[in-house]
Scaffold this motif. Structure first.
Motif, short mmCIF file in Angstrom:
data_model
loop_
_atom_site.label_atom_id
_atom_site.label_comp_id
_atom_site.label_asym_id
_atom_site.label_seq_id
_atom_site.Cartn_x
_atom_site.Cartn_y
_atom_site.Cartn_z
N PHE A 254 6.20 -2.59 -3.07
CA PHE A 254 5.53 -3.89 -3.69
C PHE A 254 6.71 -4.49 -4.38
O PHE A 254 7.88 -3.87 -4.59
CB PHE A 254 4.71 -3.06 -4.85
CG PHE A 254 3.20 -3.29 -4.39
CD1 PHE A 254 2.35 -4.10 -5.39
CD2 PHE A 254 2.68 -2.59 -3.54
CE1 PHE A 254 0.85 -3.91 -4.89
CE2 PHE A 254 1.22 -2.48 -3.35
CZ PHE A 254 0.42 -2.99 -3.90
N THR B 222 11.85 -4.19 -5.83
CA THR B 222 11.03 -3.36 -4.88
C THR B 222 10.74 -2.39 -5.59
O THR B 222 11.50 -1.34 -6.32
CB THR B 222 11.84 -3.01 -3.38
OG1 THR B 222 11.68 -4.08 -2.94
CG2 THR B 222 10.69 -2.38 -2.67
N ILE C 2 0.15 -6.24 -11.66
CA ILE C 2 0.76 -6.28 -10.46
C ILE C 2 -0.34 -7.11 -9.60
O ILE C 2 -1.38 -7.59 -10.02
CB ILE C 2 1.00 -4.87 -9.66
CG1 ILE C 2 -0.36 -4.31 -9.44
CG2 ILE C 2 2.00 -4.10 -10.63
CD1 ILE C 2 -0.31 -2.91 -8.76
N THR D 160 -1.83 -7.98 -5.55
CA THR D 160 -2.24 -7.74 -4.09
C THR D 160 -3.10 -8.57 -3.67
O THR D 160 -3.73 -9.47 -4.27
CB THR D 160 -2.50 -6.22 -3.81
OG1 THR D 160 -2.53 -5.87 -2.41
CG2 THR D 160 -3.99 -5.79 -4.32
#
Length: 130
Positions: free
Chosen positions: A29, A13, A41, A43
């Motif tokens: 995240f 995390t 990353i 999302t």
């Protein structure tokens, strides 16, 4: 870059900070993936964080692990190709319950002009640029 990837992966995390108007926003995240020599990353396009990154792609990431903390200042660049989205979801198969590389929502960003600093109370900071 590998040291940053390894740190984030092991920490599991990390916290991503964005700007929402004049208000900082920070949220946890858990995705990081190396693809074609870049750190990514993930999302969803429907999330507030996606909209904040679109307005101002400059972000900071922070994680803590084993008495050290990592901060990464970078610009996030969206990569809208299916290949990096698939690579991310293949690395995190549990996310396939919510995301698919072809769903129109899954979004991946790579870190550009990144400066990472690894610090602790017992040693000098280490700076890594990628």
């Amino acid at each position: 870059m590998k040291r940053v990837y390894d740190f984030l992966k092991k920490a599991e995390t990390y916290y991503l900070a964005t700007i929402d108007g004049d208000q900082p926003r920070v949220r946890p995240f858990g995705t990081v993936n190396e693809f074609e020599g870049k750190l990514y990353i993930q999302t969803g396009k429907v999330k507030s964080v996606s909209h904040q990154i679109a307005v101002n792609p400059k972000v900071e990431i922070c994680a803590f692990l084993d008495g050290e903390w990592l901060r990464v200042a970078c610009k996030l660049i969206e990569d809208d190709r299916v290949e990096p989205r698939k690579a991310m979801l293949d690395a995190y198969p549990h996310l396939r319950k919510m995301y698919d590389e072809n769903d129109g929502n899954t979004q991946v960003f790579y870190m550009k002009n990144a400066t990472a600093t690894i610090s602790s109370f017992t040693s000098e900071p280490v700076e890594i640029k990628f």
